[in-house]
Design a protein around this motif. Structure first.
Motif, PDB file in Angstrom:
ATOM      1  N   SER A  44      42.300  48.310  51.720  1.00 57.47           N
ATOM      2  CA  SER A  44      41.527  49.220  52.834  1.00 57.47           C
ATOM      3  C   SER A  44      40.284  50.027  52.450  1.00 57.47           C
ATOM      4  CB  SER A  44      42.753  50.311  52.776  1.00 57.47           C
ATOM      5  OG  SER A  44      42.802  50.843  50.977  1.00 57.47           O
ATOM      6  N   SER A  45      40.121  49.246  50.922  1.00 59.25           N
ATOM      7  CA  SER A  45      38.526  49.308  50.296  1.00 59.25           C
ATOM      8  C   SER A  45      37.927  48.426  50.161  1.00 59.25           C
ATOM      9  CB  SER A  45      38.569  50.842  49.292  1.00 59.25           C
ATOM     10  OG  SER A  45      39.359  50.299  48.657  1.00 59.25           O
ATOM     11  N   PRO A  46      37.249  47.643  49.686  1.00 61.41           N
ATOM     12  CA  PRO A  46      36.376  47.231  49.315  1.00 61.41           C
ATOM     13  C   PRO A  46      36.386  46.665  48.025  1.00 61.41           C
ATOM     14  CG  PRO A  46      34.244  48.081  50.376  1.00 61.41           C
ATOM     15  CD  PRO A  46      35.768  48.802  50.861  1.00 61.41           C
ATOM     16  N   ILE A  47      36.159  45.718  47.639  1.00 63.72           N
ATOM     17  CA  ILE A  47      36.468  45.158  45.705  1.00 63.72           C
ATOM     18  C   ILE A  47      34.644  44.982  45.689  1.00 63.72           C
ATOM     19  CG2 ILE A  47      36.672  43.815  44.370  1.00 63.72           C
ATOM     20  CD1 ILE A  47      38.372  42.524  45.645  1.00 63.72           C
ATOM     21  N   ASN A  48      34.242  45.647  45.110  1.00 61.91           N
ATOM     22  CA  ASN A  48      32.624  45.724  44.611  1.00 61.91           C
ATOM     23  C   ASN A  48      32.439  44.817  43.026  1.00 61.91           C
ATOM     24  OD1 ASN A  48      31.724  47.120  47.007  1.00 61.91           O
ATOM     25  ND2 ASN A  48      32.583  48.663  45.574  1.00 61.91           N
ATOM     26  N   ILE A  49      31.314  43.993  43.325  1.00 56.79           N
ATOM     27  CA  ILE A  49      30.631  43.015  41.777  1.00 56.79           C
ATOM     28  C   ILE A  49      29.072  43.397  41.963  1.00 56.79           C
ATOM     29  CG2 ILE A  49      30.905  41.077  40.978  1.00 56.79           C
ATOM     30  CD1 ILE A  49      32.910  39.870  42.510  1.00 56.79           C
ATOM     31  N   ASP A  50      28.798  44.164  41.328  1.00 54.17           N
ATOM     32  CA  ASP A  50      27.498  44.445  40.424  1.00 54.17           C
ATOM     33  C   ASP A  50      27.145  43.686  39.022  1.00 54.17           C
ATOM     34  OD1 ASP A  50      25.031  45.170  40.427  1.00 54.17           O
ATOM     35  OD2 ASP A  50      25.142  47.726  40.211  1.00 54.17           O
ATOM     36  N   LEU A  51      26.379  42.642  39.519  1.00 55.68           N
ATOM     37  CA  LEU A  51      25.379  41.974  38.559  1.00 55.68           C
ATOM     38  C   LEU A  51      24.229  42.497  38.770  1.00 55.68           C
ATOM     39  CD1 LEU A  51      27.417  38.908  39.415  1.00 55.68           C
ATOM     40  CD2 LEU A  51      28.332  39.874  38.037  1.00 55.68           C
ATOM     41  N   ASN A  52      24.071  43.399  38.487  1.00 53.84           N
ATOM     42  CA  ASN A  52      22.398  43.708  38.621  1.00 53.84           C
ATOM     43  C   ASN A  52      21.452  43.137  39.365  1.00 53.84           C
ATOM     44  OD1 ASN A  52      21.095  45.529  37.224  1.00 53.84           O
ATOM     45  ND2 ASN A  52      20.305  44.390  35.644  1.00 53.84           N
ATOM     46  N   PHE A  53      21.141  42.331  39.290  1.00 50.88           N
ATOM     47  CA  PHE A  53      20.556  41.368  40.747  1.00 50.88           C
ATOM     48  C   PHE A  53      21.252  41.010  41.678  1.00 50.88           C
ATOM     49  CE2 PHE A  53      22.384  38.372  38.006  1.00 50.88           C
ATOM     50  CZ  PHE A  53      22.536  36.764  39.360  1.00 50.88           C
ATOM     51  N   VAL A  54      22.254  41.455  41.766  1.00 52.39           N
ATOM     52  CA  VAL A  54      23.051  40.693  42.928  1.00 52.39           C
ATOM     53  C   VAL A  54      24.436  42.347  43.356  1.00 52.39           C
ATOM     54  CG1 VAL A  54      24.487  38.968  42.353  1.00 52.39           C
ATOM     55  CG2 VAL A  54      23.833  39.031  44.823  1.00 52.39           C
ATOM     56  N   LYS A  55      24.550  42.184  44.135  1.00 51.65           N
ATOM     57  CA  LYS A  55      25.539  43.270  44.357  1.00 51.65           C
ATOM     58  C   LYS A  55      25.957  42.622  45.448  1.00 51.65           C
ATOM     59  CE  LYS A  55      25.580  47.456  44.422  1.00 51.65           C
ATOM     60  NZ  LYS A  55      25.090  49.425  44.125  1.00 51.65           N
ATOM     61  N   ILE A  56      27.863  42.455  45.290  1.00 50.17           N
ATOM     62  CA  ILE A  56      28.666  41.327  46.709  1.00 50.17           C
ATOM     63  C   ILE A  56      29.718  42.437  47.450  1.00 50.17           C
ATOM     64  CG2 ILE A  56      30.388  39.859  46.943  1.00 50.17           C
ATOM     65  CD1 ILE A  56      28.498  38.505  44.554  1.00 50.17           C
ATOM     66  N   SER A  57      29.771  42.578  47.770  1.00 49.15           N
ATOM     67  CA  SER A  57      31.180  43.489  48.485  1.00 49.15           C
ATOM     68  C   SER A  57      32.341  42.695  49.268  1.00 49.15           C
ATOM     69  CB  SER A  57      31.111  44.348  49.620  1.00 49.15           C
ATOM     70  OG  SER A  57      30.017  45.088  48.755  1.00 49.15           O
ATOM     71  N   PHE A  58      33.790  42.518  48.978  1.00 56.36           N
ATOM     72  CA  PHE A  58      34.631  41.530  49.668  1.00 56.36           C
ATOM     73  C   PHE A  58      35.475  42.174  50.072  1.00 56.36           C
ATOM     74  CE2 PHE A  58      38.073  38.996  49.530  1.00 56.36           C
ATOM     75  CZ  PHE A  58      37.837  37.940  50.671  1.00 56.36           C
ATOM     76  N   MET A  59      35.767  42.194  51.408  1.00 52.57           N
ATOM     77  CA  MET A  59      37.065  43.095  52.223  1.00 52.57           C
ATOM     78  C   MET A  59      37.887  42.080  53.412  1.00 52.57           C
ATOM     79  SD  MET A  59      36.914  46.372  54.561  1.00 52.57           S
ATOM     80  CE  MET A  59      38.630  47.399  54.736  1.00 52.57           C
ATOM     81  N   LEU A  60      39.120  42.382  53.294  1.00 49.59           N
ATOM     82  CA  LEU A  60      39.538  41.244  54.110  1.00 49.59           C
ATOM     83  C   LEU A  60      41.019  42.200  54.575  1.00 49.59           C
ATOM     84  CD1 LEU A  60      40.071  38.285  55.050  1.00 49.59           C
ATOM     85  CD2 LEU A  60      42.015  38.134  53.415  1.00 49.59           C
ATOM     86  N   ALA A  61      40.327  42.151  56.221  1.00 48.60           N
ATOM     87  CA  ALA A  61      41.832  42.904  57.052  1.00 48.60           C
ATOM     88  C   ALA A  61      41.718  42.593  58.124  1.00 48.60           C
ATOM     89  CB  ALA A  61      41.169  43.807  57.154  1.00 48.60           C
ATOM     90  N   PHE A  62      43.400  42.395  58.963  1.00 52.12           N
ATOM     91  CA  PHE A  62      43.612  41.977  60.267  1.00 52.12           C
ATOM     92  C   PHE A  62      44.108  42.898  60.637  1.00 52.12           C
ATOM     93  CE2 PHE A  62      43.809  38.299  56.620  1.00 52.12           C
ATOM     94  CZ  PHE A  62      43.248  37.193  57.567  1.00 52.12           C
TER      95      PHE A  62
END
Length: 83
Positions: A44-62
């Motif tokens: 229902s909400s994305p997983i966020n990874i912040d590495l200071n120089f790159v920010k990644i968001s991941f979400m999977l829904a069907f």
């Protein structure tokens, strides 16, 4: 020369069947009430990874409805009927 059916063909037909079935199901839902029922599976909400120089968001829904199920059945049926 006879070509055999591979997993690539099955995967392609399943993706196309799910996409077209979902579009048709959403369109028909305006006119046929049974197609309007949808089941959502996933986050229902994305997983966020912040590495200071790159920010990644991941979400999977069907999202499934009767159209996607029918599209999946037609895709599997057509896979076995392709020669």
């Amino acid at each position: 020369m006879k070509r055999s059916k591979g997993l690539g063909t099955l995967f392609f037909l399943l993706i196309v069947g799910l996409l077209l079935g979902g579009f048709v199901g959403d369109f028909i839902a305006k006119y046929v009430q049974v197609f309007s029922y949808q089941q959502k599976i996933g986050m229902s909400s994305p997983i966020n990874i912040d590495l200071n120089f790159v920010k990644i968001s991941f979400m999977l829904a069907f999202k499934f409805n009767l159209g996607t199920v029918l599209g999946l059945i037609i895709a599997i049926f057509s896979y076995y009927k392709v020669k």
